[in-house]
Design a protein around this motif. Structure first.
Motif, PDB file in Angstrom:
ATOM      1  N   ALA A  93       0.847  -1.191   0.000  1.00  0.00           N
ATOM      2  CA  ALA A  93       0.000   0.000   0.000  1.00  0.00           C
ATOM      3  C   ALA A  93       0.882   1.240   0.000  1.00  0.00           C
ATOM      4  O   ALA A  93       1.921   1.290   0.660  1.00  0.00           O
ATOM      5  N   ILE A  94       0.475   2.248  -0.748  1.00  0.00           N
ATOM      6  CA  ILE A  94       1.249   3.482  -0.824  1.00  0.00           C
ATOM      7  C   ILE A  94       0.327   4.669  -0.598  1.00  0.00           C
ATOM      8  O   ILE A  94      -0.889   4.592  -0.806  1.00  0.00           O
ATOM      9  N   VAL A  95       0.924   5.763  -0.153  1.00  0.00           N
ATOM     10  CA  VAL A  95       0.224   7.032  -0.063  1.00  0.00           C
ATOM     11  C   VAL A  95       0.484   7.783  -1.363  1.00  0.00           C
ATOM     12  O   VAL A  95       1.634   8.021  -1.726  1.00  0.00           O
ATOM     13  N   GLU A  96      -0.583   8.138  -2.068  1.00  0.00           N
ATOM     14  CA  GLU A  96      -0.410   8.778  -3.367  1.00  0.00           C
ATOM     15  C   GLU A  96       0.317  10.103  -3.225  1.00  0.00           C
ATOM     16  O   GLU A  96       0.007  10.919  -2.370  1.00  0.00           O
ATOM     17  N   GLU A  97       1.302  10.292  -4.069  1.00  0.00           N
ATOM     18  CA  GLU A  97       2.071  11.526  -4.073  1.00  0.00           C
ATOM     19  C   GLU A  97       1.962  12.189  -5.438  1.00  0.00           C
ATOM     20  O   GLU A  97       1.977  11.510  -6.462  1.00  0.00           O
ATOM     21  N   GLY A  98       1.834  13.497  -5.439  1.00  0.00           N
ATOM     22  CA  GLY A  98       1.823  14.247  -6.680  1.00  0.00           C
ATOM     23  C   GLY A  98       3.066  15.107  -6.772  1.00  0.00           C
ATOM     24  O   GLY A  98       3.464  15.736  -5.784  1.00  0.00           O
ATOM     25  N   ARG A  99       3.683  15.129  -7.937  1.00  0.00           N
ATOM     26  CA  ARG A  99       4.935  15.876  -8.089  1.00  0.00           C
ATOM     27  C   ARG A  99       4.853  16.799  -9.290  1.00  0.00           C
ATOM     28  O   ARG A  99       4.079  16.557 -10.223  1.00  0.00           O
ATOM     29  N   ALA A 100       5.681  17.827  -9.257  1.00  0.00           N
ATOM     30  CA  ALA A 100       5.760  18.774 -10.367  1.00  0.00           C
ATOM     31  C   ALA A 100       7.162  19.344 -10.411  1.00  0.00           C
ATOM     32  O   ALA A 100       7.811  19.524  -9.368  1.00  0.00           O
ATOM     33  N   HIS A 101       7.637  19.631 -11.627  1.00  0.00           N
ATOM     34  CA  HIS A 101       8.908  20.321 -11.803  1.00  0.00           C
ATOM     35  C   HIS A 101       8.612  21.812 -11.965  1.00  0.00           C
ATOM     36  O   HIS A 101       7.722  22.197 -12.737  1.00  0.00           O
ATOM     37  N   LEU A 102       9.368  22.643 -11.256  1.00  0.00           N
ATOM     38  CA  LEU A 102       9.101  24.084 -11.239  1.00  0.00           C
ATOM     39  C   LEU A 102      10.322  24.879 -11.667  1.00  0.00           C
ATOM     40  O   LEU A 102      11.463  24.446 -11.481  1.00  0.00           O
ATOM     41  N   ASP A 103      10.051  26.032 -12.218  1.00  0.00           N
ATOM     42  CA  ASP A 103      11.061  27.065 -12.443  1.00  0.00           C
ATOM     43  C   ASP A 103      10.489  28.334 -11.836  1.00  0.00           C
ATOM     44  O   ASP A 103       9.569  28.937 -12.391  1.00  0.00           O
ATOM     45  N   VAL A 104      11.011  28.730 -10.667  1.00  0.00           N
ATOM     46  CA  VAL A 104      10.433  29.851  -9.925  1.00  0.00           C
ATOM     47  C   VAL A 104      11.525  30.830  -9.519  1.00  0.00           C
ATOM     48  O   VAL A 104      12.703  30.480  -9.420  1.00  0.00           O
ATOM     49  N   THR A 105      11.102  32.054  -9.296  1.00  0.00           N
ATOM     50  CA  THR A 105      11.959  33.085  -8.708  1.00  0.00           C
ATOM     51  C   THR A 105      11.409  33.432  -7.336  1.00  0.00           C
ATOM     52  O   THR A 105      10.221  33.742  -7.200  1.00  0.00           O
ATOM     53  N   LEU A 106      12.260  33.345  -6.320  1.00  0.00           N
ATOM     54  CA  LEU A 106      11.875  33.730  -4.962  1.00  0.00           C
ATOM     55  C   LEU A 106      12.290  35.169  -4.712  1.00  0.00           C
ATOM     56  O   LEU A 106      13.418  35.571  -5.047  1.00  0.00           O
ATOM     57  N   LEU A 107      11.386  35.940  -4.124  1.00  0.00           N
ATOM     58  CA  LEU A 107      11.676  37.321  -3.748  1.00  0.00           C
ATOM     59  C   LEU A 107      11.423  37.444  -2.250  1.00  0.00           C
ATOM     60  O   LEU A 107      10.304  37.192  -1.781  1.00  0.00           O
ATOM     61  N   ILE A 108      12.440  37.834  -1.507  1.00  0.00           N
ATOM     62  CA  ILE A 108      12.373  37.842  -0.050  1.00  0.00           C
ATOM     63  C   ILE A 108      12.616  39.262   0.462  1.00  0.00           C
ATOM     64  O   ILE A 108      13.632  39.887   0.124  1.00  0.00           O
ATOM     65  N   GLY A 109      11.665  39.765   1.223  1.00  0.00           N
ATOM     66  CA  GLY A 109      11.854  41.059   1.854  1.00  0.00           C
ATOM     67  C   GLY A 109      12.936  40.979   2.922  1.00  0.00           C
ATOM     68  O   GLY A 109      12.957  40.037   3.727  1.00  0.00           O
ATOM     69  N   ILE A 110      13.851  41.933   2.933  1.00  0.00           N
ATOM     70  CA  ILE A 110      14.998  41.915   3.834  1.00  0.00           C
ATOM     71  C   ILE A 110      15.027  43.187   4.666  1.00  0.00           C
ATOM     72  O   ILE A 110      14.751  44.279   4.176  1.00  0.00           O
ATOM     73  N   GLU A 111      15.359  43.023   5.949  1.00  0.00           N
ATOM     74  CA  GLU A 111      15.631  44.169   6.823  1.00  0.00           C
ATOM     75  C   GLU A 111      16.975  43.944   7.499  1.00  0.00           C
ATOM     76  O   GLU A 111      17.321  42.815   7.870  1.00  0.00           O
ATOM     77  N   SER A 112      17.738  45.001   7.653  1.00  0.00           N
ATOM     78  CA  SER A 112      19.050  44.889   8.281  1.00  0.00           C
ATOM     79  C   SER A 112      18.904  44.692   9.789  1.00  0.00           C
ATOM     80  O   SER A 112      18.072  45.320  10.444  1.00  0.00           O
ATOM     81  N   ASP A 113      19.721  43.793  10.334  1.00  0.00           N
ATOM     82  CA  ASP A 113      19.779  43.574  11.773  1.00  0.00           C
ATOM     83  C   ASP A 113      21.194  43.860  12.278  1.00  0.00           C
ATOM     84  O   ASP A 113      21.715  43.172  13.143  1.00  0.00           O
ATOM     85  N   GLY A 114      21.805  44.867  11.643  1.00  0.00           N
ATOM     86  CA  GLY A 114      23.166  45.238  11.987  1.00  0.00           C
ATOM     87  C   GLY A 114      24.118  45.176  10.819  1.00  0.00           C
ATOM     88  O   GLY A 114      25.253  45.666  10.906  1.00  0.00           O
ATOM     89  N   ASP A 115      23.694  44.581   9.712  1.00  0.00           N
ATOM     90  CA  ASP A 115      24.534  44.487   8.527  1.00  0.00           C
ATOM     91  C   ASP A 115      24.481  45.787   7.739  1.00  0.00           C
ATOM     92  O   ASP A 115      23.472  46.499   7.756  1.00  0.00           O
ATOM     93  N   ASP A 116      25.556  46.071   7.005  1.00  0.00           N
ATOM     94  CA  ASP A 116      25.639  47.290   6.205  1.00  0.00           C
ATOM     95  C   ASP A 116      25.107  47.004   4.806  1.00  0.00           C
ATOM     96  O   ASP A 116      25.851  46.604   3.913  1.00  0.00           O
ATOM     97  N   LEU A 117      23.812  47.219   4.607  1.00  0.00           N
ATOM     98  CA  LEU A 117      23.194  46.955   3.320  1.00  0.00           C
ATOM     99  C   LEU A 117      23.284  48.154   2.379  1.00  0.00           C
ATOM    100  O   LEU A 117      22.792  48.085   1.258  1.00  0.00           O
ATOM    101  N   SER A 118      23.905  49.226   2.827  1.00  0.00           N
ATOM    102  CA  SER A 118      24.112  50.377   1.937  1.00  0.00           C
ATOM    103  C   SER A 118      25.315  50.166   1.033  1.00  0.00           C
ATOM    104  O   SER A 118      25.493  50.890   0.047  1.00  0.00           O
ATOM    105  N   ASN A 119      26.135  49.183   1.347  1.00  0.00           N
ATOM    106  CA  ASN A 119      27.330  48.862   0.567  1.00  0.00           C
ATOM    107  C   ASN A 119      26.966  47.888  -0.538  1.00  0.00           C
ATOM    108  O   ASN A 119      26.516  46.772  -0.275  1.00  0.00           O
ATOM    109  N   ALA A 120      27.164  48.301  -1.805  1.00  0.00           N
ATOM    110  CA  ALA A 120      26.784  47.468  -2.948  1.00  0.00           C
ATOM    111  C   ALA A 120      27.557  46.163  -2.979  1.00  0.00           C
ATOM    112  O   ALA A 120      27.002  45.097  -3.294  1.00  0.00           O
ATOM    113  N   GLU A 121      28.848  46.211  -2.649  1.00  0.00           N
ATOM    114  CA  GLU A 121      29.673  45.002  -2.657  1.00  0.00           C
ATOM    115  C   GLU A 121      29.198  44.021  -1.592  1.00  0.00           C
ATOM    116  O   GLU A 121      29.166  42.798  -1.819  1.00  0.00           O
ATOM    117  N   ARG A 122      28.816  44.546  -0.441  1.00  0.00           N
ATOM    118  CA  ARG A 122      28.308  43.684   0.633  1.00  0.00           C
ATOM    119  C   ARG A 122      26.985  43.036   0.214  1.00  0.00           C
ATOM    120  O   ARG A 122      26.759  41.859   0.474  1.00  0.00           O
TER     121      ARG A 122
END
Length: 330
Positions: A93-122
């Motif tokens: 007996a098996i539990v039916e599983e459904g699968r899919a292949h994806l191509d996605v872009t993740l966008l994550i909101g960021i806030e500084s917690d002490g890091d220098d995000l004003s520096n482009a190289e950083r």
């Protein structure tokens, strides 16, 4: 009032193989947004000590999805694995599983917690390090595969939005072009609420479930039209058409979980996955989502999803500000 994000981490064109395509007990297709939120939270917990940032919201743009199902015909079936037989020689007996292949872009909101995000190289160093870290993770139950293209469009980027409204708008327009072609999933709680009131005005017994089901399907209705032929005789012609209460590509989606039991102390429930944390029985919460092309989004805040728990009511869910940002810009 919606607070605009200051920094946005872009992890472009992640190739996810065998992601979970069964997003809930009543929906299938694209993984639930809670799966992506969980992956982002796992990434945040494993941040190196030298990166001092916090995550604030996650958005997903889907560029391609390939469900692993049989093609052709109205009825489709998932491609399932062939498990070994049991000791009696019968199919296990098996539990039916459904699968899919994806191509996605993740966008994550960021806030500084002490890091220098004003520096482009950083910022470039952080984006590259987190992008490499994501490559070793699982997202929505699927494996992240190596990128096939190292072009500039597919390089990670940590964007700091300018305080000037005009320059901020230019930055967002440049980013939107990178996200095409693709579609972003946003929340349309407003449609569900409005349609529930419409059905209740027509039928006192109508519920939010009726409105949800009505928005999930294409309703074929017959309309009688009267025409006159060339001899002047009147004829009634039946014309079938699809009724859609609202425009757009609307889909049913799970948005979290609601408690159906009290909160048990750690270890009180037998066979729980983790006996060190409190336990509660829950069921899925559903709403309506809409797939929107990124070029139609007026601000980056419109595609970000956030945790919106109500612990007193036992509600653990996600929310999105698309309807608010959309109406405020009109």
């Amino acid at each position: 009032m919606i607070d605009s994000i200051s920094h946005l981490l872009v992890l472009p064109h992640l190739r996810i193989q065998n992601a979970n395509a069964i997003s809930s007990s009543m929906t299938w297709g694209f993984p639930a947004m809670s799966a992506f939120m969980g992956a982002v939270q796992a990434l945040e917990r494993s941040l190196p000590d030298d990166i001092q940032i916090v995550f604030d919201g996650v958005g997903v743009v889907c560029h391609h999805i390939e469900p692993q199902v049989t093609e052709g015909g109205f009825t489709r079936a998932f491609h399932l694995t062939r498990n070994p037989v049991d000791k009696s020689g019968a199919t296990a007996a098996i539990v039916e599983e459904g699968r899919a292949h994806l191509d996605v872009t993740l966008l994550i909101g960021i806030e500084s917690d002490g890091d220098d995000l004003s520096n482009a190289e950083r910022r470039r160093a952080i984006a590259r390090q987190l992008f490499d870290q994501v490559q070793s993770m699982r997202i929505a139950g699927g494996s992240v595969m190596p990128s096939l293209n190292e072009s500039r469009r597919q390089r990670p980027e940590l964007i700091t939005f300018d305080d000037n409204e005009e320059e901020r708008s230019k930055q967002w327009r440049r980013l939107k072009r990178r996200l095409l072609p693709g579609f972003a999933l946003v929340l349309r709680d407003d449609y569900l609420t409005e349609h529930t009131k419409t059905l209740e005005a027509e039928d006192d017994n109508a519920t939010a479930l009726d409105a949800w089901l009505d928005l999930c399907r294409l309703n074929h209705e017959c309309r009688i039209e009267t025409h006159q032929d060339k001899d002047g005789q009147t004829k009634e012609v039946a014309k079938w058409e699809i009724r859609r209460p609202y425009p757009g590509w609307l889909v049913p989606i799970p948005v979290g979980y609601g408690a159906i039991s009290e909160l048990f102390d750690p270890g009180e429930v037998a066979n729980a996955r983790d006996s060190r944390v409190p336990f509660q029985f829950v069921e899925s919460l559903y709403s309506i989502g809409e797939w929107v092309s990124p070029h139609r989004l007026r601000t980056p805040d419109a595609l970000l999803w956030f945790v919106d728990n109500d612990l007193e009511r036992g509600v653990y869910r996600l929310t999105n500000d698309y309807s608010l940002t959309h109406s405020n810009a009109d």
